[in-house]
Design an enzyme around this catalytic site. Sequence first.
Site, short mmCIF file in Angstrom:
data_model
loop_
_atom_site.label_atom_id
_atom_site.label_comp_id
_atom_site.label_asym_id
_atom_site.label_seq_id
_atom_site.Cartn_x
_atom_site.Cartn_y
_atom_site.Cartn_z
N ASP A 26 46.77 -7.78 -27.88
CA ASP A 26 47.68 -8.25 -28.92
C ASP A 26 47.99 -9.71 -28.60
O ASP A 26 48.72 -10.00 -27.66
CB ASP A 26 48.96 -7.39 -28.91
CG ASP A 26 50.07 -7.96 -29.80
OD1 ASP A 26 49.81 -8.92 -30.56
OD2 ASP A 26 51.19 -7.43 -29.74
N LYS A 89 49.75 -19.67 -32.25
CA LYS A 89 49.15 -18.80 -33.26
C LYS A 89 49.41 -19.31 -34.68
O LYS A 89 48.63 -19.09 -35.59
CB LYS A 89 49.71 -17.40 -33.10
CG LYS A 89 49.07 -16.33 -33.96
CD LYS A 89 49.58 -14.97 -33.52
CE LYS A 89 49.08 -13.85 -34.40
NZ LYS A 89 49.62 -12.56 -33.92
N GLU A 189 46.84 -6.13 -37.16
CA GLU A 189 47.95 -5.60 -36.34
C GLU A 189 48.53 -4.30 -36.91
O GLU A 189 48.73 -3.34 -36.15
CB GLU A 189 49.03 -6.68 -36.18
CG GLU A 189 48.58 -7.78 -35.22
CD GLU A 189 49.35 -9.08 -35.37
OE1 GLU A 189 50.40 -9.10 -36.04
OE2 GLU A 189 48.90 -10.10 -34.79
N ASP A 213 56.98 -5.08 -39.25
CA ASP A 213 56.79 -5.80 -37.99
C ASP A 213 57.71 -7.01 -37.93
O ASP A 213 57.49 -8.01 -38.60
CB ASP A 213 55.31 -6.23 -37.88
CG ASP A 213 55.00 -6.97 -36.57
OD1 ASP A 213 55.96 -7.35 -35.85
OD2 ASP A 213 53.81 -7.18 -36.29
#
Length: 619
Positions: A26, A89, A189, A213
């Site tokens: 992850d 990211k 994800e 999330d």
Amino acid sequence: MAKFSINLKDGSVKQEEEKDIIVGIDLGTTNSLVAYINEGQPEILRTPTASKALVPSIVHFDESGSVVVGDAAKEMLISAPERTIYSVKRLLGKSYTDISEIKDLLGYTIIDEDEDTLVKIKVGDRYYSPIELSAEILRELKRVAESRLEAKIEKAVITVPAYFNDSQRQATRDAGKLAGLDVLRIVNEPTAASLAYGIGTSREQAETIAVYDLGGGTFDISILEIQDGIFEVLATNGDTFLGGDDFDRAIIDYWMETYSIPAQLLEDKAFGQMIRLQAEEAKKTLSSSSEYSFSFENQEFSITKETFESIISPLVDKTLEICRRCIEDADIELSSIDQVVMVGGSTRVPLVKEVVAKLFKKEVNDTIDPDQVVALGAAVQADILAGNRKDMLLLDITPLSLGIETMGGLMDTIIPRNSKVPAKAGRQYTTSVDGQTKLKVAVYQGERDLVKDNRKLGEFVLSGIPPMAAGMPKIDIKFILDADGILRVKASETRSNVQTEVQIKSQYGISEEEMALMLKDSLVNAQQDMDQRALIEAQNEGKNVALHSEKFIEQNAAILSSEEVKTLKSHIGTLRSQIESGTKDDINGAMDALNAYSTPLAQRALDHNIAVALKGKDL
Ligand code: ADP
Ligand code: MG
């Protein structure tokens, strides 16, 4: 490392077949983790000395250029912000135009070129791409896994947000490759989180899943449909600037106001860092207690759970609004959602769980640690790919990447290896020379960055493009790969509608061994390939900038002084000679210098042109 087993009854020794371990990763905005399957169960990997499994996604370069990742880098965030890169990211696979609104929010320098090229980050006099920085984080995770498992790790599944586009996914693959990992699959994800809960791991009837999330700085909601082990994203929505960090900020604001602390005290490094750490501690504590307090220089600070919930409630409501929109986009009834999965550290806040359960009118899946659930699911996906789960359907995939040659002999991958077949993908290109009427399309197969190291499958010419200035034509290249490995490549110029199409047999004449060798070569040469690619990309970009600047001088001779023309030309000269013989950092440096000098001139030219345009009109 070979393993042997001894049969204690007859004393015979047998070499056990060693299977490559495939890890699940992850790669998060705030934190990253690595997991693997241990005797059928997913398990997070951490070094024996690590106090926690999370590796903060932070990279720090010291003055000498050496690098640290994770907790050690996090400690440098306040004292050396310009050398400490977080949230990388957010920049992966993005161009300058994509990030114009976020770059001012980050504490490090993003080179502003206001162009469609991929972003670079400047630390000292070195330039880094987000791919290189992400690779540092992946290298750290690889090290953790290798030291814990005492084995070489070379294969991984990496997760990305469901909304990541082709370029962001490719950047993630490249980062993996650079870190010495063969990336077998990029997984969404929310898909990984569902797999961790065992949803979709057996062939049952179709199910609809909502995955909520809430991480450190981002919120994502995805609605998935699963049938026969295949996950389809029905809709996804989110807010890329909403997460646990905002909860921390709300607590800080509350304390500042309640105890009448002057705002400028936050600028003080020691105080600022102290209060930020305390705010996060308070938030975490309040997930399981009703009050938090501490004292600092004779001042008592406290906050109750009730207050905390009331100050974050507008933020939490915002996520619910986004969920409602996502359900609408998915075009489904609320009642048809079978399961709700909670992901991300911030879903530990009890209020968040409550309101989400209320919205979806059902209990949420929160039994797996929300920090870890994505990495654990990635490990499950890795196990499926390794063929260890016989109940799972394995889809046909492409064994090698397919792409075309672009400027400077670079390979531009269009269908990445391990894509499900049949596959369809495409990208848009343009010309690099004024008046260009033909474009050669050369199709290659392989994993190396330069086409000369890959396998050429064929080439054709798209002709009849009407003459236009360089960069104006819009040339669509489409790859359509059918289940038998037949590749159709279509090229068309969309403004004029000229087009050509060819068919290629992609698997023809290549053996399993040759493929394995090509893969191995790409890993062995990853660093060297990436350096070459970075150099060629800098050269290509430099040539463009030089060309633009020369055109600029031509078109604006009237408003430039001879001194300015001379300086511009000298900058262009330096850039051209760096393109010939300099390193990528030299070229980037020369481009920066030229841009810095020409930006105010370009502004003046713009103002002048507007004034001229307005003159002819009645106002
Ligand atoms: P990302 O996916 O963005 O990398 P994570 O899922 O790791 O982020 O979430 C990080 C966030 O979770 C941080 O804001 C952190 O403060 C928050 N967090 C971690 N533990 C708790 C807790 N017990 N209660 C509330 N928030 C928490
Ligand atoms: Mg996450």
